[in-house]
Design an enzyme around this catalytic site. Sequence first.
Site, short mmCIF file in Angstrom:
data_model
loop_
_atom_site.label_atom_id
_atom_site.label_comp_id
_atom_site.label_asym_id
_atom_site.label_seq_id
_atom_site.Cartn_x
_atom_site.Cartn_y
_atom_site.Cartn_z
N ASP A 140 22.57 -1.75 -3.26
CA ASP A 140 22.12 -0.61 -3.73
C ASP A 140 23.25 -0.31 -4.86
OD1 ASP A 140 19.78 0.06 -2.38
OD2 ASP A 140 20.65 0.61 -0.83
N LYS A 165 19.34 -7.80 -0.24
CA LYS A 165 18.10 -6.99 -0.43
C LYS A 165 18.44 -6.41 -1.80
CE LYS A 165 16.99 -2.87 1.01
NZ LYS A 165 16.54 -1.88 -0.14
N ASP A 196 12.79 -6.18 -2.64
CA ASP A 196 12.21 -4.92 -2.25
C ASP A 196 11.56 -4.18 -3.34
OD1 ASP A 196 11.70 -2.62 -0.70
OD2 ASP A 196 13.89 -2.27 -0.42
N LEU A 197 10.53 -4.52 -3.63
CA LEU A 197 9.79 -3.90 -4.79
C LEU A 197 8.40 -2.94 -4.41
CD1 LEU A 197 10.35 -6.38 -7.61
CD2 LEU A 197 11.87 -4.40 -7.12
N LYS A 198 8.21 -3.22 -3.16
CA LYS A 198 7.17 -2.44 -2.62
C LYS A 198 5.88 -2.36 -3.39
CE LYS A 198 10.31 0.77 0.02
NZ LYS A 198 11.60 0.40 -0.42
N ASP A 251 -0.94 -1.56 -5.60
CA ASP A 251 -1.61 -1.38 -6.81
C ASP A 251 -3.21 -2.09 -6.23
OD1 ASP A 251 -2.63 -1.39 -9.49
OD2 ASP A 251 -0.44 -1.44 -10.09
N ILE A 252 -3.93 -2.26 -7.32
CA ILE A 252 -5.19 -2.89 -6.91
C ILE A 252 -4.99 -4.42 -6.43
CG2 ILE A 252 -6.58 -1.52 -8.42
CD1 ILE A 252 -6.72 -3.75 -10.40
N THR A 306 9.96 6.82 5.59
CA THR A 306 10.76 7.58 6.56
C THR A 306 11.12 8.94 6.06
OG1 THR A 306 12.73 6.30 6.14
CG2 THR A 306 11.53 5.82 8.20
N ARG A 352 25.49 1.05 2.97
CA ARG A 352 27.02 1.59 2.71
C ARG A 352 28.09 0.94 3.93
NH1 ARG A 352 24.01 7.08 1.46
NH2 ARG A 352 22.24 5.99 2.80
O1 C5P Z 1 23.27 2.43 3.02
P1 C5P Z 1 22.08 2.50 4.13
O2 C5P Z 1 22.38 1.52 4.99
O3 C5P Z 1 21.75 3.58 4.44
O4 C5P Z 1 20.89 1.73 3.13
C1 C5P Z 1 19.80 1.57 3.54
C2 C5P Z 1 18.72 0.86 2.96
O5 C5P Z 1 17.31 0.83 3.37
C3 C5P Z 1 18.53 1.48 1.43
O6 C5P Z 1 18.40 0.54 0.42
C4 C5P Z 1 17.19 2.49 1.78
O7 C5P Z 1 16.72 2.45 0.21
C5 C5P Z 1 16.75 1.37 2.46
N1 C5P Z 1 15.60 2.28 3.49
C6 C5P Z 1 15.88 3.15 4.29
N2 C5P Z 1 14.79 3.85 5.01
C7 C5P Z 1 13.63 3.44 4.88
C8 C5P Z 1 13.47 2.54 3.90
C9 C5P Z 1 14.12 1.68 3.22
O8 C5P Z 1 16.93 3.46 4.42
N3 C5P Z 1 12.91 3.80 5.37
#
Ligand code: C5P
Length: 231
Positions: free
Chosen positions: A11, A33, A60-62, A65-66, A120, A211
């Site tokens: 990130d 990722k 991770d582009l989720k 779309d159609i 989430t 992180r």
């Molecule tokens: O830094 P951290 O461990 O919190 O990063 C978690 C990663 O997982 C981030 O890229 C975040 O966008 C992703 N993510 C998340 N919760 C989700 C889906 C994806 O934390 N439900």
Amino acid sequence: MNMTRVIVALDFSNGQQALELVGKLQPGSCRLKIGKELFTREGPALVRFLGGQGYDVFLDLKYHDIPNTVAHACAAAAALDVWMINVHTSGGGRMMRAAREALDGAEGRRPLLIGVTVLTSMNRDDLAEVGLDTDPEEQVLRLARLAQASGLDGVVCSPREASRLRAELGSDFLLVTPGVRPRGASKDDQSRVATPVDAVRDGADYLVIGRPITQAPDPAAALEQINRDLS
Ligand code: C5P
């Protein structure tokens, strides 16, 4: 073969920061990722570069779309030789089947195809606002079942959902969990977290961890400690 369960979330807002971090890691000890921000800034070149360094990349582009558009996007992702990609399960069964068929027909190795169920960040009120008068957990299960029936390899879920999904969906369906924190690490902005060992014990196959590794004073040591705990 790379056996590690840890997927390090890159990130970062630019490729230089990402490469600085990756330079401290080893392809055998983690996967990577790349999400929307980094991909939008750096594009396929960074994905190809990291793949060329021997890393398994989760793009991770989720996609949502159609069916035709998602199928072509998945084929384009497969052409980058990535290890894992994902789509929103709320795009429906036809969309997911089209994604799977596109990957089956693509050249080279087939990336794992993972579904995102309920974000989430969404609570019951958020679901009601978009017309879904249902408990988030029930919606997660419903979408995960649909994903499995539509040929997906697994879903992203919170560690708290893992044991129920594992019980309901069987052992062949991959569970990829973010929200993972080693004991004693800062929760940052995650509200419900689990340790790596607990997440795996509850059924997670892969752990997305950002992180606690990327912001650690010694990222390689933080990763090694997690891998050691898991083994
Ligand atoms: O830094 P951290 O461990 O919190 O990063 C978690 C990663 O997982 C981030 O890229 C975040 O966008 C992703 N993510 C998340 N919760 C989700 C889906 C994806 O934390 N439900």
